[in-house]
Design a protein around this motif. Structure first.
Motif, PDB file in Angstrom:
ATOM      1  N   ASP A 183       0.850  -1.193   0.000  1.00  0.00           N
ATOM      2  CA  ASP A 183       0.000   0.000   0.000  1.00  0.00           C
ATOM      3  C   ASP A 183       0.885   1.243   0.000  1.00  0.00           C
ATOM      4  OD1 ASP A 183      -2.284   1.482  -0.089  1.00  0.00           O
ATOM      5  OD2 ASP A 183      -2.789   1.272   2.022  1.00  0.00           O
ATOM      6  N   HIS A 184       1.939   1.202  -0.825  1.00  0.00           N
ATOM      7  CA  HIS A 184       2.839   2.349  -0.924  1.00  0.00           C
ATOM      8  C   HIS A 184       2.642   3.001  -2.298  1.00  0.00           C
ATOM      9  CE1 HIS A 184       4.744  -1.092  -2.664  1.00  0.00           C
ATOM     10  NE2 HIS A 184       5.977  -0.616  -2.741  1.00  0.00           N
ATOM     11  N   TRP A 185       3.684   3.582  -2.862  1.00  0.00           N
ATOM     12  CA  TRP A 185       3.535   4.210  -4.169  1.00  0.00           C
ATOM     13  C   TRP A 185       3.163   3.153  -5.209  1.00  0.00           C
ATOM     14  CZ3 TRP A 185       3.124   9.251  -4.508  1.00  0.00           C
ATOM     15  CH2 TRP A 185       3.746  10.060  -3.554  1.00  0.00           C
ATOM     16  N   LYS A 186       2.105   3.414  -5.967  1.00  0.00           N
ATOM     17  CA  LYS A 186       1.594   2.411  -6.906  1.00  0.00           C
ATOM     18  C   LYS A 186       2.607   2.103  -8.011  1.00  0.00           C
ATOM     19  CE  LYS A 186      -1.562   3.235  -4.122  1.00  0.00           C
ATOM     20  NZ  LYS A 186      -1.430   2.558  -2.825  1.00  0.00           N
ATOM     21  N   LYS A 187       3.420   3.097  -8.383  1.00  0.00           N
ATOM     22  CA  LYS A 187       4.429   2.861  -9.413  1.00  0.00           C
ATOM     23  C   LYS A 187       5.507   1.891  -8.932  1.00  0.00           C
ATOM     24  CE  LYS A 187       7.337   6.818  -8.111  1.00  0.00           C
ATOM     25  NZ  LYS A 187       7.928   8.098  -8.552  1.00  0.00           N
ATOM     26  N   CYS A 188       5.571   1.675  -7.614  1.00  0.00           N
ATOM     27  CA  CYS A 188       6.571   0.754  -7.052  1.00  0.00           C
ATOM     28  C   CYS A 188       6.067  -0.684  -6.980  1.00  0.00           C
ATOM     29  CB  CYS A 188       6.987   1.206  -5.649  1.00  0.00           C
ATOM     30  SG  CYS A 188       7.809   2.812  -5.603  1.00  0.00           S
ATOM     31  N   TYR A 189       4.770  -0.893  -7.191  1.00  0.00           N
ATOM     32  CA  TYR A 189       4.212  -2.231  -7.026  1.00  0.00           C
ATOM     33  C   TYR A 189       4.913  -3.256  -7.921  1.00  0.00           C
ATOM     34  CZ  TYR A 189       0.066  -0.819  -4.262  1.00  0.00           C
ATOM     35  OH  TYR A 189      -0.787  -0.378  -3.279  1.00  0.00           O
ATOM     36  N   ALA A 190       4.999  -2.961  -9.214  1.00  0.00           N
ATOM     37  CA  ALA A 190       5.569  -3.927 -10.151  1.00  0.00           C
ATOM     38  C   ALA A 190       7.050  -4.192  -9.884  1.00  0.00           C
ATOM     39  CB  ALA A 190       5.355  -3.471 -11.593  1.00  0.00           C
ATOM     40  N   PRO A 191       7.901  -3.163  -9.785  1.00  0.00           N
ATOM     41  CA  PRO A 191       9.316  -3.457  -9.520  1.00  0.00           C
ATOM     42  C   PRO A 191       9.550  -4.114  -8.167  1.00  0.00           C
ATOM     43  CG  PRO A 191       8.909  -1.081  -9.512  1.00  0.00           C
ATOM     44  CD  PRO A 191       7.689  -1.723 -10.064  1.00  0.00           C
ATOM     45  N   ASP A 192       8.762  -3.736  -7.154  1.00  0.00           N
ATOM     46  CA  ASP A 192       8.941  -4.358  -5.839  1.00  0.00           C
ATOM     47  C   ASP A 192       8.483  -5.815  -5.846  1.00  0.00           C
ATOM     48  OD1 ASP A 192      10.070  -2.115  -4.812  1.00  0.00           O
ATOM     49  OD2 ASP A 192       8.395  -1.532  -3.530  1.00  0.00           O
ATOM     50  N   LEU A 193       7.442  -6.122  -6.595  1.00  0.00           N
ATOM     51  CA  LEU A 193       7.018  -7.515  -6.704  1.00  0.00           C
ATOM     52  C   LEU A 193       8.116  -8.341  -7.366  1.00  0.00           C
ATOM     53  CD1 LEU A 193       4.835  -9.658  -6.316  1.00  0.00           C
ATOM     54  CD2 LEU A 193       3.903  -9.005  -8.546  1.00  0.00           C
ATOM     55  N   GLN A 194       8.758  -7.789  -8.388  1.00  0.00           N
ATOM     56  CA  GLN A 194       9.847  -8.510  -9.043  1.00  0.00           C
ATOM     57  C   GLN A 194      11.051  -8.671  -8.111  1.00  0.00           C
ATOM     58  OE1 GLN A 194       9.391  -5.792 -12.569  1.00  0.00           O
ATOM     59  NE2 GLN A 194       9.766  -7.666 -13.717  1.00  0.00           N
ATOM     60  N   LEU A 195      11.312  -7.668  -7.268  1.00  0.00           N
ATOM     61  CA  LEU A 195      12.372  -7.794  -6.268  1.00  0.00           C
ATOM     62  C   LEU A 195      12.053  -8.919  -5.281  1.00  0.00           C
ATOM     63  CD1 LEU A 195      13.282  -4.092  -5.380  1.00  0.00           C
ATOM     64  CD2 LEU A 195      14.751  -5.770  -6.512  1.00  0.00           C
ATOM     65  N   LEU A 196      10.801  -9.017  -4.894  1.00  0.00           N
ATOM     66  CA  LEU A 196      10.393 -10.087  -3.984  1.00  0.00           C
ATOM     67  C   LEU A 196      10.573 -11.452  -4.642  1.00  0.00           C
ATOM     68  CD1 LEU A 196       7.167  -8.477  -2.473  1.00  0.00           C
ATOM     69  CD2 LEU A 196       9.240  -9.079  -1.202  1.00  0.00           C
ATOM     70  N   GLU A 197      10.226 -11.548  -5.918  1.00  0.00           N
ATOM     71  CA  GLU A 197      10.414 -12.810  -6.647  1.00  0.00           C
ATOM     72  C   GLU A 197      11.894 -13.187  -6.709  1.00  0.00           C
ATOM     73  OE1 GLU A 197       6.592 -11.809  -9.559  1.00  0.00           O
ATOM     74  OE2 GLU A 197       8.632 -11.809 -10.367  1.00  0.00           O
ATOM     75  N   ASP A 198      12.727 -12.193  -6.964  1.00  0.00           N
ATOM     76  CA  ASP A 198      14.168 -12.446  -7.079  1.00  0.00           C
ATOM     77  C   ASP A 198      14.824 -12.737  -5.731  1.00  0.00           C
ATOM     78  OD1 ASP A 198      13.916 -11.975  -9.781  1.00  0.00           O
ATOM     79  OD2 ASP A 198      14.599  -9.892  -9.658  1.00  0.00           O
ATOM     80  N   SER A 199      14.185 -12.281  -4.654  1.00  0.00           N
ATOM     81  CA  SER A 199      14.788 -12.435  -3.319  1.00  0.00           C
ATOM     82  C   SER A 199      14.780 -13.877  -2.825  1.00  0.00           C
ATOM     83  CB  SER A 199      14.031 -11.560  -2.311  1.00  0.00           C
ATOM     84  OG  SER A 199      12.744 -12.114  -2.020  1.00  0.00           O
ATOM     85  N   GLY A 200      13.904 -14.714  -3.384  1.00  0.00           N
ATOM     86  CA  GLY A 200      13.776 -16.086  -2.907  1.00  0.00           C
ATOM     87  C   GLY A 200      12.973 -16.215  -1.629  1.00  0.00           C
ATOM     88  N   LEU A 201      12.341 -15.114  -1.198  1.00  0.00           N
ATOM     89  CA  LEU A 201      11.575 -15.135   0.052  1.00  0.00           C
ATOM     90  C   LEU A 201      10.124 -15.549  -0.144  1.00  0.00           C
ATOM     91  CD1 LEU A 201      12.950 -11.863   1.697  1.00  0.00           C
ATOM     92  CD2 LEU A 201      13.402 -14.217   2.420  1.00  0.00           C
ATOM     93  N   LEU A 202       9.685 -15.635  -1.385  1.00  0.00           N
ATOM     94  CA  LEU A 202       8.325 -16.102  -1.657  1.00  0.00           C
ATOM     95  C   LEU A 202       8.356 -17.612  -1.855  1.00  0.00           C
ATOM     96  CD1 LEU A 202       7.032 -13.415  -4.189  1.00  0.00           C
ATOM     97  CD2 LEU A 202       6.700 -13.474  -1.712  1.00  0.00           C
ATOM     98  N   GLY A 203       7.562 -18.315  -1.063  1.00  0.00           N
ATOM     99  CA  GLY A 203       7.433 -19.752  -1.228  1.00  0.00           C
ATOM    100  C   GLY A 203       6.052 -20.093  -1.753  1.00  0.00           C
ATOM    101  N   LYS A 204       5.870 -21.313  -2.174  1.00  0.00           N
ATOM    102  CA  LYS A 204       4.563 -21.730  -2.681  1.00  0.00           C
ATOM    103  C   LYS A 204       3.507 -21.482  -1.614  1.00  0.00           C
ATOM    104  CE  LYS A 204       2.117 -25.586  -4.885  1.00  0.00           C
ATOM    105  NZ  LYS A 204       1.681 -24.782  -6.051  1.00  0.00           N
TER     106      LYS A 204
END
Length: 259
Positions: A183-204
């Motif tokens: 719920d931060h800057w909307k323009k950050c949603y997409a790049p931050d989601l990709q950072l989360l994917e790259d971080s390895g912190l998202l599990g099934k």
């Protein structure tokens, strides 16, 4: 005569536009004009004014009372883009269903959603909330303490989200994120989601919830979600917080991993 005739000809169009966009005009008045006027008169930020109201109208140590005070202030006094009570109930339900132990919030603002999340955590759960604005972070910390939450339950991180996410594993010892609320800057949603994917912190099964994806909107975020094939997802339709007639929605993503 010609000018009067032209004015009369455009009058129906003007009335149609006013009726169609009346809710947006009210939002503009409440969110921009009222805020500007009261900033000048009070010498305080909108978030500081909200905190003063909550401080004098809520019961210390009672998260529900604090949220109610926020909702009253935001609906009757000044507009703040908290998630609000209607979409808040959707968030509450998802938290209750998932029972996450490790939650990341991107965009604490003035602490409303942080309190809403923290009160729903199971025993042993922990919230990491990220806010880049120093002033808003200070308000968030006061609100969290007023609600009765300490550092064992909520850790406030004051830095931009794109700097925090890559460091969550090394500096904060996180191995997996069970639940993420954006719920931060909307323009950050997409790049931050990709950072989360790259971080390895998202599990099934990790859940990501993003507010305001329809208004003001996060089209790049939704486009990435659709194209990536990494998620089961849907949008919960709602109206904009503390407003009527403005359509909005929250995206719910369930990470499936790389197929």
């Amino acid at each position: 005569m010609v000018s009067s005739a032209i004015a009369l000809a455009f009058l129906p169009l003007l009335l149609t536009l006013i009726i169609r966009y009346r809710f947006y005009m009210v939002l503009l008045y409440r969110a921009v004009l009222v805020r500007f006027w009261r900033d000048c008169v009070s010498g305080l930020s909108r978030e500081e004014r909200a905190y003063q109201y909550v401080l004098t109208h809520a019961t210390p140590g009672d998260p529900d009372s604090i949220l109610d005070a926020f909702d009253t202030w935001c609906s009757k006094v000044e507009f703040i883009s908290n998630i609000g009570p209607k979409k808040g109930k959707i968030l509450d339900r998802l938290l209750m269903e998932q029972r996450p132990l490790v939650v990341l919030e991107l965009g604490a603002h003035c602490g409303y959603s942080s309190v809403r999340i923290a009160r729903a955590l199971p025993l042993g759960g922990r919230l990491y909330t990220v806010e880049m604005d120093q002033g808003n972070a200070g308000i968030t910390e006061k609100i969290l303490r007023l609600a009765g939450f300490d550092d064992d339950t909520v850790e406030l991180i004051v830095n931009p989200s794109d700097e925090v996410i890559p460091k969550l594993r090394a500096e904060f010892g996180l191995e997996r994120l069970d639940f993420v609320f954006m719920d931060h800057w909307k323009k950050c949603y997409a790049p931050d989601l990709q950072l989360l994917e790259d971080s390895g912190l998202l599990g099934k099964g990790s859940v990501i919830v993003a507010d305001n994806v329809l208004f003001p909107g996060a089209p790049k975020f939704l486009r990435h979600v659709r194209r990536s094939g990494l998620y089961e997802w849907k949008v919960h339709r709602a109206t904009l917080e503390y407003s009527r007639g403005i359509r909005d929605g929250m995206a719910e993503l369930i990470y499936q991993g790389i197929v």
